[in-house]
Scaffold this motif. Structure first.
Motif, PDB file in Angstrom:
ATOM      1  N   PHE A   1       1.827   8.075   0.065  1.00 35.62           N
ATOM      2  CA  PHE A   1       3.424   7.626   0.435  1.00 35.62           C
ATOM      3  C   PHE A   1       2.995   6.282   1.164  1.00 35.62           C
ATOM      4  O   PHE A   1       3.649   5.273   1.242  1.00 35.62           O
ATOM      5  N   PHE A   2       1.534   6.142   1.944  1.00 35.03           N
ATOM      6  CA  PHE A   2       1.477   4.701   2.770  1.00 35.03           C
ATOM      7  C   PHE A   2       0.708   3.601   1.722  1.00 35.03           C
ATOM      8  O   PHE A   2       0.793   2.820   2.034  1.00 35.03           O
ATOM      9  N   THR A   3      -0.173   4.355   0.833  1.00 31.41           N
ATOM     10  CA  THR A   3      -0.850   3.546   0.154  1.00 31.41           C
ATOM     11  C   THR A   3      -0.114   3.187  -1.542  1.00 31.41           C
ATOM     12  O   THR A   3      -0.550   2.209  -2.212  1.00 31.41           O
ATOM     13  N   GLU A   4       0.553   3.870  -1.738  1.00 33.81           N
ATOM     14  CA  GLU A   4       1.388   3.914  -3.203  1.00 33.81           C
ATOM     15  C   GLU A   4       0.342   3.675  -4.327  1.00 33.81           C
ATOM     16  O   GLU A   4       0.546   3.077  -5.228  1.00 33.81           O
ATOM     17  N   ASN A   5      -0.780   4.379  -4.004  1.00 33.86           N
ATOM     18  CA  ASN A   5      -1.810   4.324  -4.935  1.00 33.86           C
ATOM     19  C   ASN A   5      -1.870   5.887  -5.835  1.00 33.86           C
ATOM     20  O   ASN A   5      -2.116   6.870  -5.326  1.00 33.86           O
ATOM     21  N   THR A   6      -1.517   5.814  -7.039  1.00 32.37           N
ATOM     22  CA  THR A   6      -1.277   7.203  -7.830  1.00 32.37           C
ATOM     23  C   THR A   6      -2.856   7.767  -7.856  1.00 32.37           C
ATOM     24  O   THR A   6      -2.919   8.733  -8.285  1.00 32.37           O
ATOM     25  N   ALA A   7      -3.813   6.966  -7.730  1.00 28.79           N
ATOM     26  CA  ALA A   7      -5.167   7.545  -7.987  1.00 28.79           C
ATOM     27  C   ALA A   7      -5.524   8.639  -7.006  1.00 28.79           C
ATOM     28  O   ALA A   7      -6.246   9.652  -7.061  1.00 28.79           O
ATOM     29  N   VAL A   8      -4.891   8.600  -5.957  1.00 33.60           N
ATOM     30  CA  VAL A   8      -4.885   9.496  -4.648  1.00 33.60           C
ATOM     31  C   VAL A   8      -4.542  11.077  -5.233  1.00 33.60           C
ATOM     32  O   VAL A   8      -5.095  11.823  -4.914  1.00 33.60           O
ATOM     33  N   LEU A   9      -3.213  10.987  -5.738  1.00 32.52           N
ATOM     34  CA  LEU A   9      -2.672  12.134  -6.038  1.00 32.52           C
ATOM     35  C   LEU A   9      -3.638  12.906  -7.227  1.00 32.52           C
ATOM     36  O   LEU A   9      -3.910  14.086  -7.148  1.00 32.52           O
TER      37      LEU A   9
END
Length: 181
Positions: free
Chosen positions: A56-64
């Motif tokens: 939510f804060f980084t908007e980086n899909t790699a995290v999910l």
């Protein structure tokens, strides 16, 4: 065949299943509770919720994606290397002792100790965390010295049954060992 419910050192229910194949052969199986789906769901949701907050804060899909892979790999490793479903001890009077551990994934580890290498089976005590626990172990003979012990093989390491369960197994093992000597 008997099936009794005992507890481990943490107070969780375990069962001891005793099979007497003959007067010189007995098998003891200690089974612990199966994996809780609720626990797995809570851990998975916690990791994925944390990953979503970071996303939510980084908007980086790699995290999910990483969170999904980490939880799946973590669960597979836990099932294959950590979670023991049951441990068994097969004692055959003239032959020896077979110790087996079966994991939740179906993997099984089996060890055999020849009767000629066994000095005795005893209940020993140890300090574990902040308490004294008891465990069943096989004392191995020292080939060079008659009265010496060369090693100790602990039994039921994963299930860690309490003393009342260990005494039942111990008495039965001693009964068989006394017939062999």
């Amino acid at each position: 065949m008997e099936d009794e419910v005992f507890t481990d050192i943490s107070g969780k229910a375990i069962s001891l299943d005793c099979h007497s194949h003959s007067s010189f052969c007995r098998e003891f199986t200690v089974s612990s509770a199966k994996m809780s789906i609720g626990k797995v769901t809570v851990y998975t949701c916690a990791v994925w919720l944390l990953a979503y907050v970071v996303f939510f804060f980084t908007e980086n899909t790699a995290v999910l994606t990483s969170a999904i892979f980490i939880t799946l790999i973590g669960m597979m490793l836990h099932i294959h290397f950590v979670k023991v479903d049951h441990e068994s001890l097969l004692i055959i009077g003239s032959l020896g002792i077979q110790v087996s551990s079966s994991y939740a994934s179906g993997r099984e580890i089996t060890t055999f100790i020849e009767m000629s290498k066994i000095k005795d089976i005893v209940i020993n005590e140890a300090i574990y965390m902040h308490q004294i626990i008891y465990y069943l172990c096989v004392l191995l003979k020292d080939p060079s010295e008659h009265n010496a012990v060369s090693g100790v093989v602990p039994l039921f390491q994963s299930s860690k049954p309490r003393l009342n369960c260990l005494v039942k197994v111990y008495k039965s093992c001693q009964e068989i060992l006394s017939k062999c000597q």
